[in-house]
Design an enzyme around this catalytic site. Structure first.
Site, PDB file in Angstrom:
ATOM      1  N   ARG A  55      60.476  61.831  70.089  1.00 43.36           N
ATOM      2  CA  ARG A  55      60.859  60.558  69.459  1.00 43.36           C
ATOM      3  C   ARG A  55      59.629  59.679  69.219  1.00 43.36           C
ATOM      4  O   ARG A  55      59.134  59.597  68.107  1.00 43.36           O
ATOM      5  CB  ARG A  55      61.914  59.859  70.347  1.00 43.36           C
ATOM      6  N   ASP A  56      59.087  59.079  70.261  1.00 41.98           N
ATOM      7  CA  ASP A  56      57.927  58.190  70.081  1.00 41.98           C
ATOM      8  C   ASP A  56      56.761  58.985  69.495  1.00 41.98           C
ATOM      9  O   ASP A  56      56.044  58.524  68.605  1.00 41.98           O
ATOM     10  CB  ASP A  56      57.543  57.572  71.439  1.00 41.98           C
ATOM     11  N   HIS A 111      56.233  52.550  80.586  1.00 41.88           N
ATOM     12  CA  HIS A 111      55.952  53.229  79.297  1.00 41.88           C
ATOM     13  C   HIS A 111      54.613  52.660  78.793  1.00 41.88           C
ATOM     14  O   HIS A 111      54.560  51.542  78.300  1.00 41.88           O
ATOM     15  CB  HIS A 111      57.120  52.898  78.367  1.00 41.88           C
ATOM     16  N   CYS A 120      54.184  53.038  67.558  1.00 42.37           N
ATOM     17  CA  CYS A 120      55.275  52.430  66.807  1.00 42.37           C
ATOM     18  C   CYS A 120      54.773  52.064  65.412  1.00 42.37           C
ATOM     19  O   CYS A 120      53.743  51.408  65.273  1.00 42.37           O
ATOM     20  CB  CYS A 120      55.759  51.188  67.552  1.00 42.37           C
ATOM     21  N   ASN A 171      51.296  57.543  73.222  1.00 36.21           N
ATOM     22  CA  ASN A 171      51.670  57.330  74.629  1.00 36.21           C
ATOM     23  C   ASN A 171      50.656  58.008  75.541  1.00 36.21           C
ATOM     24  O   ASN A 171      49.889  58.873  75.108  1.00 36.21           O
ATOM     25  CB  ASN A 171      53.036  57.977  74.904  1.00 36.21           C
TER      26      ASN A 171
HETATM   27  P1  HMG Z   1      67.656  46.261  57.910  1.00 37.82           P
HETATM   28  O1  HMG Z   1      67.062  46.650  56.575  1.00 37.82           O
HETATM   29  O2  HMG Z   1      67.547  44.835  58.316  1.00 37.82           O
HETATM   30  O3  HMG Z   1      69.157  46.704  58.070  1.00 37.82           O
HETATM   31  O4  HMG Z   1      66.979  47.194  58.995  1.00 37.82           O
HETATM   32  P2  HMG Z   1      70.427  46.467  57.230  1.00 37.82           P
HETATM   33  O5  HMG Z   1      71.530  46.266  58.208  1.00 37.82           O
HETATM   34  O6  HMG Z   1      70.198  45.423  56.176  1.00 37.82           O
HETATM   35  O7  HMG Z   1      70.592  47.874  56.526  1.00 37.82           O
HETATM   36  C1  HMG Z   1      69.684  48.372  55.567  1.00 37.82           C
HETATM   37  C2  HMG Z   1      69.971  49.818  55.303  1.00 37.82           C
HETATM   38  O8  HMG Z   1      69.730  50.587  56.489  1.00 37.82           O
HETATM   39  C3  HMG Z   1      71.412  50.073  54.949  1.00 37.82           C
HETATM   40  O9  HMG Z   1      71.392  51.217  54.134  1.00 37.82           O
HETATM   41  C4  HMG Z   1      72.029  50.413  56.288  1.00 37.82           C
HETATM   42  O10 HMG Z   1      73.185  51.197  56.166  1.00 37.82           O
HETATM   43  C5  HMG Z   1      70.937  51.193  56.937  1.00 37.82           C
HETATM   44  P3  HMG Z   1      71.583  51.087  52.521  1.00 37.82           P
HETATM   45  O11 HMG Z   1      72.895  50.416  52.365  1.00 37.82           O
HETATM   46  O12 HMG Z   1      70.413  50.247  52.045  1.00 37.82           O
HETATM   47  O13 HMG Z   1      71.519  52.514  52.055  1.00 37.82           O
HETATM   48  N1  HMG Z   1      70.966  51.130  58.389  1.00 37.82           N
HETATM   49  C6  HMG Z   1      70.887  52.234  59.146  1.00 37.82           C
HETATM   50  N2  HMG Z   1      70.795  53.537  58.812  1.00 37.82           N
HETATM   51  C7  HMG Z   1      70.748  54.414  59.836  1.00 37.82           C
HETATM   52  N3  HMG Z   1      70.755  54.044  61.136  1.00 37.82           N
HETATM   53  C8  HMG Z   1      70.832  52.758  61.504  1.00 37.82           C
HETATM   54  C9  HMG Z   1      70.923  51.786  60.461  1.00 37.82           C
HETATM   55  N4  HMG Z   1      71.020  50.441  60.460  1.00 37.82           N
HETATM   56  C10 HMG Z   1      71.035  50.066  59.181  1.00 37.82           C
HETATM   57  N5  HMG Z   1      70.829  52.408  62.799  1.00 37.82           N
HETATM   58  C11 HMG Z   1      67.065  48.361  61.101  1.00 37.82           C
HETATM   59  C12 HMG Z   1      67.360  47.092  60.355  1.00 37.82           C
HETATM   60  C13 HMG Z   1      67.259  48.097  62.584  1.00 37.82           C
HETATM   61  C14 HMG Z   1      67.976  49.466  60.632  1.00 37.82           C
HETATM   62  C15 HMG Z   1      65.608  48.782  60.803  1.00 37.82           C
HETATM   63  O14 HMG Z   1      64.812  47.719  61.111  1.00 37.82           O
HETATM   64  C16 HMG Z   1      65.176  49.961  61.627  1.00 37.82           C
HETATM   65  O15 HMG Z   1      65.612  51.088  61.423  1.00 37.82           O
HETATM   66  N6  HMG Z   1      64.285  49.712  62.596  1.00 37.82           N
HETATM   67  C17 HMG Z   1      63.873  50.749  63.539  1.00 37.82           C
HETATM   68  C18 HMG Z   1      62.416  50.660  63.767  1.00 37.82           C
HETATM   69  C19 HMG Z   1      61.982  51.756  64.699  1.00 37.82           C
HETATM   70  O16 HMG Z   1      62.535  52.844  64.752  1.00 37.82           O
HETATM   71  N7  HMG Z   1      60.916  51.476  65.473  1.00 37.82           N
HETATM   72  C20 HMG Z   1      60.377  52.429  66.387  1.00 37.82           C
HETATM   73  C21 HMG Z   1      61.201  52.594  67.620  1.00 37.82           C
HETATM   74  S1  HMG Z   1      60.893  51.330  68.825  1.00 37.82           S
HETATM   75  C22 HMG Z   1      59.455  51.825  69.601  1.00 37.82           C
HETATM   76  O17 HMG Z   1      58.807  52.757  69.193  1.00 37.82           O
HETATM   77  C23 HMG Z   1      59.031  51.102  70.863  1.00 37.82           C
HETATM   78  C24 HMG Z   1      59.266  51.890  72.152  1.00 37.82           C
HETATM   79  O18 HMG Z   1      58.590  53.138  72.108  1.00 37.82           O
HETATM   80  C25 HMG Z   1      58.760  51.092  73.353  1.00 37.82           C
HETATM   81  C26 HMG Z   1      57.345  50.560  73.096  1.00 37.82           C
HETATM   82  O19 HMG Z   1      56.401  51.367  73.072  1.00 37.82           O
HETATM   83  O20 HMG Z   1      57.253  49.363  72.857  1.00 37.82           O
HETATM   84  C27 HMG Z   1      60.763  52.181  72.368  1.00 37.82           C
HETATM   85 MG    MG Z   2      56.506  53.455  72.600  1.00 35.12          MG
END
Ligand code: HMG
Ligand code: MG
Length: 301
Positions: A17-18, A208, A241, A250
């Site tokens: 994932r990450d 993490h 990220c 990581n």
């Molecule tokens: P948005 O554009 O504000 O969402 O994104 P929306 O509600 O307006 O929807 C836009 C489109 O996305 C729509 O599709 C939704 O259906 C779809 P369209 O109608 O345009 O075809 N949608 C989704 N599709 C699939 N799965 C979903 C979903 N939600 C909406 N869950 C959203 C908001 C949260 C979706 C977007 O910002 C996003 O996907 N963000 C994720 C970012 C991400 O993955 N970051 C990395 C993970 S976190 C990380 O790495 C940190 C961690 O490791 C710890 C650390 O190190 O800090 C965990």
């Molecule tokens: Mg991370």
């Protein structure tokens, strides 16, 4: 004087994932499945398999349903990430029973990562967490930018602790507290994790660390001293990220396992088999593997 250390440490492998979410070229789904299987074969039982996020935002995770369909192994802690209702509903259509939600302490980061303020994310997630618990899911909360934010700089420890306590009150089983951009120093890791250990004695606590400044191993040692015995790491040191500029991968699983085993701490992970797992994914990566253990031991041409 002897260091105070646990006999055993749990490694939560976050490579699929990450590790892969930030890769430029799409890693074929079948290779991801083989990678996951190779990691399991190396003894890594708890794992983040993928995330149910927007495929427009993070194309690399667009194959989440296929990954989950083939890669659950009966372990209760095969995690998938989900940031919102849509993501949770997608998880409900699978057999996965362990979810990781994620929120940033920093509002600016949360806006970049999830397009919502931290407060709005929490308002959406709290009822979701209660619902997940009623349905007997294992719930992990990932706390991003717990130490530093790429946009806001140093975070206030009390803000991190407060966010953790909101998650604990909502009913999560585990807090995974993250140094998203790899900027924490060991004294900061010790200070925060000591306080979290005291404040949340009933909650599973995991650290993490991203390794941007090569401080991840030092931070892990400091966290061990604070009583933490669970670490998120990524095979090959992959990861980062897409919405945290400057974040490197990581802590590399193989470097962490090597350090811990040299200290007499059992991880249950086979380093040889871990290298085999890295070899599955390596030809599909757009960057070299830079971990020390890999550099010294891999039989690459
Ligand atoms: P948005 O554009 O504000 O969402 O994104 P929306 O509600 O307006 O929807 C836009 C489109 O996305 C729509 O599709 C939704 O259906 C779809 P369209 O109608 O345009 O075809 N949608 C989704 N599709 C699939 N799965 C979903 C979903 N939600 C909406 N869950 C959203 C908001 C949260 C979706 C977007 O910002 C996003 O996907 N963000 C994720 C970012 C991400 O993955 N970051 C990395 C993970 S976190 C990380 O790495 C940190 C961690 O490791 C710890 C650390 O190190 O800090 C965990
Ligand atoms: Mg991370």
């Amino acid at each position: 004087m002897m260091l105070s250390l646990p006999k055993k440490v749990t490694i939560i492998e976050v490579g699929p994932r990450d590790g892969l979410q930030n890769e430029k070229l799409f890693v074929p789904t079948d290779i991801k499945k083989q990678f996951i299987s190779g990691l399991r074969n190396a003894g890594l039982e708890e794992m983040e398999l993928t995330s149910f996020v927007s495929p427009k935002w993070v194309p690399q995770m667009g194959d989440a349903p296929e990954i989950v369909a083939d890669c659950l192994d009966g372990n209760a802690r095969n995690f998938v990430l989900a940031p919102n209702r849509k993501g949770i509903d997608r998880v409900y259509s699978t057999d996965c029973k362990a979810v990781a939600v994620f929120v940033g302490v920093s509002n600016s980061f949360n806006l970049k990562n999830i397009n919502k303020t931290t407060q709005d994310s929490m308002a959406e997630l709290k009822p979701i967490i209660r619902e997940l618990k009623e349905k007997n899911y294992f719930v992990r909360a990932c706390i991003s930018t717990a130490f530093y934010c790429p946009y806001e700089g140093k975070m206030n420890e009390n803000d991190t602790i407060k966010l953790c306590s909101e998650f604990v009150e909502a009913g999560v089983d585990e807090l995974s507290v993250a140094d998203t951009i790899g900027m924490a120093a060991p004294n900061e890791a010790y200070s925060l994790f000591s306080q979290l250990k005291n404040a949340f004695s009933e909650t599973i606590l995991t650290a993490h660390f991203h390794d941007t400044r090569k401080l991840a191993l030092a931070n892990i040692l400091a966290s061990l001293q604070a009583g933490i015995d669970r670490f998120d790491t990524s095979a090959g040191g992959l990861g980062g990220c897409p919405f945290a500029p400057g974040a490197a991968g990581n802590a590399a699983t193989e470097d962490v396992v090597y350090m811990l085993e040299r200290m007499g701490i059992d991880t249950g992970v086979s380093l040889d088999k871990l290298l085999d797992a890295i070899e599955i994914v390596r030809p599909h990566l757009s960057r070299p593997i830079e971990s020390s253990y890999y550099r010294l031991h891999a039989q690459t041409v």
